[in-house]
Design a protein around this motif. Structure first.
Motif, PDB file in Angstrom:
ATOM      1  N   ASP A 287       0.840  -1.359   0.056  1.00  0.00           N
ATOM      2  CA  ASP A 287      -0.121  -0.053   0.181  1.00  0.00           C
ATOM      3  C   ASP A 287       0.801   1.184  -0.066  1.00  0.00           C
ATOM      4  OD1 ASP A 287      -2.161   1.691   0.037  1.00  0.00           O
ATOM      5  OD2 ASP A 287      -2.861   1.213   1.904  1.00  0.00           O
ATOM      6  N   ARG A 288       1.694   1.490  -1.043  1.00  0.00           N
ATOM      7  CA  ARG A 288       2.231   2.697  -1.440  1.00  0.00           C
ATOM      8  C   ARG A 288       1.803   3.445  -2.703  1.00  0.00           C
ATOM      9  NH1 ARG A 288       6.153   4.612   2.795  1.00  0.00           N
ATOM     10  NH2 ARG A 288       5.712   2.773   4.056  1.00  0.00           N
ATOM     11  N   GLN A 289       0.678   4.359  -2.465  1.00  0.00           N
ATOM     12  CA  GLN A 289      -0.232   4.536  -3.539  1.00  0.00           C
ATOM     13  C   GLN A 289       0.484   5.525  -4.335  1.00  0.00           C
ATOM     14  OE1 GLN A 289      -4.086   5.552  -1.802  1.00  0.00           O
ATOM     15  NE2 GLN A 289      -4.209   3.540  -0.693  1.00  0.00           N
ATOM     16  N   ALA A 290       1.484   6.378  -4.366  1.00  0.00           N
ATOM     17  CA  ALA A 290       2.015   7.238  -4.929  1.00  0.00           C
ATOM     18  C   ALA A 290       3.213   7.894  -4.263  1.00  0.00           C
ATOM     19  CB  ALA A 290       0.866   8.275  -5.269  1.00  0.00           C
ATOM     20  N   ARG A 291       3.957   8.607  -4.796  1.00  0.00           N
ATOM     21  CA  ARG A 291       5.131   9.213  -4.271  1.00  0.00           C
ATOM     22  C   ARG A 291       4.609  10.485  -3.614  1.00  0.00           C
ATOM     23  NH1 ARG A 291       9.133  11.577  -9.052  1.00  0.00           N
ATOM     24  NH2 ARG A 291       7.493  11.657 -10.746  1.00  0.00           N
ATOM     25  N   SER A 292       5.316  11.071  -2.634  1.00  0.00           N
ATOM     26  CA  SER A 292       5.104  12.278  -1.975  1.00  0.00           C
ATOM     27  C   SER A 292       6.461  12.996  -1.933  1.00  0.00           C
ATOM     28  CB  SER A 292       4.483  12.011  -0.613  1.00  0.00           C
ATOM     29  OG  SER A 292       5.285  11.392   0.198  1.00  0.00           O
ATOM     30  N   SER A 293       6.521  14.269  -1.415  1.00  0.00           N
ATOM     31  CA  SER A 293       7.575  15.242  -1.606  1.00  0.00           C
ATOM     32  C   SER A 293       8.401  14.582  -0.215  1.00  0.00           C
ATOM     33  CB  SER A 293       7.176  16.688  -0.946  1.00  0.00           C
ATOM     34  OG  SER A 293       6.246  16.625  -0.047  1.00  0.00           O
ATOM     35  N   ASP A 294       7.943  13.771   0.555  1.00  0.00           N
ATOM     36  CA  ASP A 294       9.033  13.238   1.710  1.00  0.00           C
ATOM     37  C   ASP A 294       8.495  11.973   2.169  1.00  0.00           C
ATOM     38  OD1 ASP A 294       7.991  16.043   3.837  1.00  0.00           O
ATOM     39  OD2 ASP A 294       7.305  13.785   3.761  1.00  0.00           O
ATOM     40  N   ASP A 295       8.922  11.386   3.081  1.00  0.00           N
ATOM     41  CA  ASP A 295       8.434  10.017   3.725  1.00  0.00           C
ATOM     42  C   ASP A 295       7.446  10.163   4.917  1.00  0.00           C
ATOM     43  OD1 ASP A 295       9.217   7.906   2.163  1.00  0.00           O
ATOM     44  OD2 ASP A 295      11.076   7.711   3.018  1.00  0.00           O
ATOM     45  N   SER A 296       7.106  11.657   5.155  1.00  0.00           N
ATOM     46  CA  SER A 296       6.341  11.818   6.367  1.00  0.00           C
ATOM     47  C   SER A 296       4.510  11.274   5.778  1.00  0.00           C
ATOM     48  CB  SER A 296       6.236  13.021   6.744  1.00  0.00           C
ATOM     49  OG  SER A 296       5.928  13.966   5.796  1.00  0.00           O
ATOM     50  N   GLY A 297       4.198  11.285   4.588  1.00  0.00           N
ATOM     51  CA  GLY A 297       3.195  10.855   4.342  1.00  0.00           C
ATOM     52  C   GLY A 297       2.883   9.423   3.852  1.00  0.00           C
ATOM     53  N   TRP A 298       1.929   9.017   3.185  1.00  0.00           N
ATOM     54  CA  TRP A 298       1.729   7.652   2.692  1.00  0.00           C
ATOM     55  C   TRP A 298       2.518   7.490   1.604  1.00  0.00           C
ATOM     56  CZ3 TRP A 298       0.024   4.171   5.834  1.00  0.00           C
ATOM     57  CH2 TRP A 298      -0.736   4.572   7.023  1.00  0.00           C
ATOM     58  N   GLY A 299       3.199   8.414   0.846  1.00  0.00           N
ATOM     59  CA  GLY A 299       3.976   7.977  -0.324  1.00  0.00           C
ATOM     60  C   GLY A 299       5.155   7.305   0.036  1.00  0.00           C
ATOM     61  N   THR A 300       6.183   7.358  -1.082  1.00  0.00           N
ATOM     62  CA  THR A 300       7.336   6.551  -0.836  1.00  0.00           C
ATOM     63  C   THR A 300       8.822   7.502  -0.721  1.00  0.00           C
ATOM     64  OG1 THR A 300       8.083   6.156  -3.033  1.00  0.00           O
ATOM     65  CG2 THR A 300       6.514   4.597  -2.404  1.00  0.00           C
ATOM     66  N   GLY A 301       8.055   8.788  -1.004  1.00  0.00           N
ATOM     67  CA  GLY A 301       9.470   9.822  -1.073  1.00  0.00           C
ATOM     68  C   GLY A 301       9.456  10.250  -2.495  1.00  0.00           C
ATOM     69  N   PRO A 302      10.093  11.216  -2.966  1.00  0.00           N
ATOM     70  CA  PRO A 302      10.216  11.911  -4.085  1.00  0.00           C
ATOM     71  C   PRO A 302      10.577  11.145  -5.247  1.00  0.00           C
ATOM     72  CG  PRO A 302      12.025  12.570  -2.747  1.00  0.00           C
ATOM     73  CD  PRO A 302      11.335  11.659  -1.956  1.00  0.00           C
ATOM     74  N   GLU A 303      11.462  10.029  -5.148  1.00  0.00           N
ATOM     75  CA  GLU A 303      11.899   9.139  -6.302  1.00  0.00           C
ATOM     76  C   GLU A 303      10.859   8.585  -6.889  1.00  0.00           C
ATOM     77  OE1 GLU A 303      14.965   9.613  -3.027  1.00  0.00           O
ATOM     78  OE2 GLU A 303      13.105   8.717  -3.357  1.00  0.00           O
ATOM     79  N   VAL A 304      10.617   8.572  -8.322  1.00  0.00           N
ATOM     80  CA  VAL A 304       9.581   7.823  -8.995  1.00  0.00           C
ATOM     81  C   VAL A 304       9.812   6.341  -8.850  1.00  0.00           C
ATOM     82  CG1 VAL A 304      10.614   7.669 -11.336  1.00  0.00           C
ATOM     83  CG2 VAL A 304       8.206   7.997 -10.864  1.00  0.00           C
ATOM     84  N   TRP A 305      11.080   5.892  -8.724  1.00  0.00           N
ATOM     85  CA  TRP A 305      11.279   4.428  -8.547  1.00  0.00           C
ATOM     86  C   TRP A 305      10.978   3.849  -7.246  1.00  0.00           C
ATOM     87  CZ3 TRP A 305      16.008   7.512  -9.204  1.00  0.00           C
ATOM     88  CH2 TRP A 305      16.748   7.749  -8.048  1.00  0.00           C
ATOM     89  N   GLY A 306      10.234   4.825  -6.678  1.00  0.00           N
ATOM     90  CA  GLY A 306       9.570   4.266  -5.227  1.00  0.00           C
ATOM     91  C   GLY A 306       8.686   2.966  -5.278  1.00  0.00           C
TER      92      GLY A 306
END
Length: 734
Positions: A287-306
């Protein structure tokens, strides 16, 4: 208080009274929870989640969604069922229902029936993390409670109360919910959203159970970097595994082929035990639905290879079992725009990264009344392509011979809550270095270092795997004895399996050195030098000096001939007139590269991987790539010539093999989102054929065409003219 029923004390404490009240024997729950995979688990290839909102009943169009599911060839669907809010007419007291339910409306039941007519597999989504005011008033013991004894309200819906994941709400009420759904509807399984709670709970149930199990009070600060935090995390793990077993048993009471799938990835207070999860899960989703600007949210961080990174982390413990990746069509930032829509290019590249690393896509959409439908066409295109090429996407095994060991205990035990991200920089740095070097690699869980699990790998990378048990150290030694290779950095094996510091490295004999002091850093104006000639540095003679790491672990090498890099210690960086040093050469080892029997070991007593993750310095990439080249000792099974940055993977299917190339040549790769594809190429792809097999035909799955191929000496070669987002080279085998 006397024991209840003839079960052992630990089982009673672990399962709690809920298992008994639900009518499910604890022993039966454990047995069912750990049974093998149901027959259907590997069938679905394309999932869709439709998450209802409370105002959906009577206002959404079921026929619209059924038609869309057919258009995108979805063969699995996840539908909102119950938990805090039910979307079917429940009869269970305090199981709150959405408005309109029970007045002739059953949106969950209607959608289940329609989807089953299409032959789809159906997961019932349950979400037990919050309850309504009526339930909270009647059962305050169900509430998540702070150390001050106050119950906790929902952060964005204050009329709801957060629930305790470890007590009677989940162990008593939720098994009844699962049984009711399984008895009424032909569901194939249950998916748990936020099933594992919303933080540390100090309710009376948790206090009693924890004290009975440990003899301790729940710590005021359960940070896992502290002993009491690790003790509490172990108890939480016991409770959650017992909960999984209980819910599996409840599901299979009426549906023998059903099972429970926990939502989210394995992250928590401390990541749940990999082998124990793998044993319980026939199928899992990241459940890593999209990237985010950092790892504080539900994303993986900014890199698209997340997307690829977290898919690999899921497979690190699921191994060859089917996995999926939950992908949102919206923006996943901390600001929570849940009705937003990403650009088509960003949806494409995120899905491509997950699919390339072995995930079956799962698109999730909140609100059955779509306000912005721009995402629907791009998902239709992605899923239609996936369906058309399904035979080449049913992977049977990853062919990479290099593995990065995923070490969640190191980040939890040594980093805790505050420094976890910093410690993850080691694995992120080596991940990026392997990706940029076009080395086909995989991840493997730290608890799967046994001979069978490591048998497909030639080289493993221990990116500051500082916390390793004696047994794990022995497994790594055995791997090298069998001819395997190891790359290790910084404080790898300096701490035992409980996070206690050793007097010396657990792998000091492999590293060829011993600890010589406390960690130093951050180092300013320090440098690395190639003072000693060494085969590992043979191709780097033009880099005789480069910037050093941020931190180093002082060591004493047992044989100076193994030292490939040395340190020029820090010297003044201001004023400019003082920027000089008389100490331009030392014997301080920064890379020790040794032949150990038939294997090779490269140990770097520094955080060069984490430094690379932070600075992105090209020389550090070159050094890490050199370590991989010297250590690995054999040709990689996938080799690609051509421009720029790619994420790659190579897979084996029943009658074919495939190479995935994901185009990351975009100015938005490091910080999203993509606006467009930037076409890149050409590429020449070489793949090593399985022994005794020949290439019959080559195809480019995205281009949709057969292409010429050449074959010689057990290798097949194909030219790829260009890539927009994602190309797959498919080789039919005979």
């Amino acid at each position: 208080m006397p024991d209840i029923l003839p079960i052992d004390r630990r089982t009673a404490l672990t399962l709690g009274a809920g298992a008994l009240l639900s009518g499910i024997e604890p022993a039966f729950a454990r047995k069912i929870g750990q049974n093998g995979a149901p027959d259907w688990a590997s069938e679905p290839m394309r999932w869709f989640q439709l998450a209802f909102t409370e105002d959906d009943p009577g206002r959404y169009d079921p026929a619209f969604w059924i038609e869309y599911f057919q258009q995108i060839h979805a063969d699995g669907v996840c539908l909102s069922a119950g938990g805090g809010i039910a979307f079917y007419p429940t009869t269970i007291p305090y199981h709150g229902m959405a408005q309109g339910i029970g007045k002739g409306m059953d949106p969950f039941g209607d959608m289940v029936a329609a989807c089953k007519k299409l032959g789809m597999r159906v997961l019932a989504r349950i979400d037990p993390h919050a309850m309504n005011a009526t339930a909270a008033a009647a059962h305050p013991e169900w509430a998540l409670t702070g150390p001050d004894g106050k119950i906790k309200r929902h952060g964005s819906a204050p009329d709801l109360t957060l629930t305790c994941a470890y007590g009677p709400y989940n162990f008593d009420l939720m098994p009844k919910v699962i049984e009711e759904i399984a008895q009424r509807y032909p569901v194939d399984g249950f998916f748990g959203n936020r099933w594992n709670g919303s933080g540390t709970c100090y309710c009376q149930s948790c206090r009693t159970l924890y004290h009975a199990a440990s003899g301790q009070e729940i710590p005021a600060d359960p940070d896992p970097s502290k002993l009491e935090g690790r003790r509490y995390a172990a108890w939480v793990e016991d409770r959650l595994f017992a909960l999984m077993d209980l819910w599996n048993a409840a599901a299979r009471k009426h549906r023998p082929q059903a099972f429970f799938i926990p939502g989210g990835d394995r992250r928590g207070l401390v990541d749940l035990n990999g082998p124990a999860l793998s044993k319980r899960l026939p199928l899992s989703f990241c459940d890593r639905q999209a990237r985010s600007s950092d790892d504080s949210g539900w994303g993986t961080g900014p890199e698209v290879w997340g997307a690829g990174r977290y898919t690999r982390e899921l497979r690190a413990f699921m191994k060859d079992k089917p996995v999926g990746h939950i992908i949102s069509v919206g923006v996943e930032e901390a600001y929570r725009w849940k009705d937003s829509v990403q650009s088509p290019a960003e949806i494409r590249i995120w899905a491509a990264g997950a699919i390339a690393q072995g995930a079956r896509p799962w698109i999730t959409k909140f609100n059955a009344k779509p306000l912005d439908r721009r995402w629907m066409e791009v998902v239709r295109q992605i899923y239609s392509w996936h369906h058309a090429n399904e035979a080449y996407l049913r992977n049977r095994g990853n062919l990479a011979r290099v593995a990065i060991v995923h070490s969640p205990r190191t980040t939890a035990y040594l980093g805790g809550w505050n420094q976890r991200g910093q410690l993850e920089g080691h694995s992120r740095g080596f991940y990026e270095a392997a990706l940029e070097s076009r080395v086909p690699f995989d991840l493997i869980d730290e608890d799967f270092l046994d001979e069978a699990s490591l048998s497909r790998f030639r080289t493993i990378i221990l990116a500051n795997a500082a916390v390793l048990s004696d047994a794990q150290c022995d497994q790594i030694r055995a791997f090298v004895k069998r001819g395997g290779n190891v790359i290790a950095t910084y404080q790898t094996s300096l701490y035992d399996g409980d996070g206690q510091r050793r007097a010396d490295f657990g792998l000091a004999d492999l590293f060829g050195c011993s600890i010589a002091g406390e960690s130093e850093g951050p180092l300013k104006n320090a440098y690395l030098t190639l003072r000693h000639a060494h085969p590992a540095m043979a191709d780097l003679s033009d880099i005789n000096r480069t910037i050093g790491p941020l931190f180093r672990q002082p060591v004493t090498a047992r044989d100076q001939r193994d030292v490939a890099l040395t340190l020029v210690p820090s010297y003044p960086d201001l004023p400019m007139e003082r920027v000089f040093t008389d100490q331009t050469e030392t014997n301080l080892p920064m890379a020790i590269c040794r032949q150990v029997g038939r294997g090779r070991v490269a140990y770097l007593p520094m955080d060069i991987d984490r430094t690379f993750a932070e600075l992105g310095h090209g020389d550090h990439l070159t050094l890490l790539h050199a370590m991989l080249d010297w250590t690995h000792q054999e040709a990689h099974p996938l080799q690609i010539e051509g421009p720029g940055l790619l994420d790659i993977a190579c897979w084996r299917q029943e009658k074919s093999m495939t190479a995935h190339l994901v185009n990351l040549n975009n100015p938005m790769t490091m910080r999203g989102s993509y606006r467009e594809a930037i076409r890149t190429g050409p590429y020449r792809v070489r793949m090593q054929l399985p022994q005794g097999r020949r290439a019959a035909q080559a195809r480019l799955l995205t281009a949709g065409t057969a292409v010429p191929h050449g074959a010689a000496d057990g290798w097949v070669e194909v030219d790829v003219p260009y890539i927009d987002f994602h190309e797959v080279v498919a080789i039919d085998l005979i």
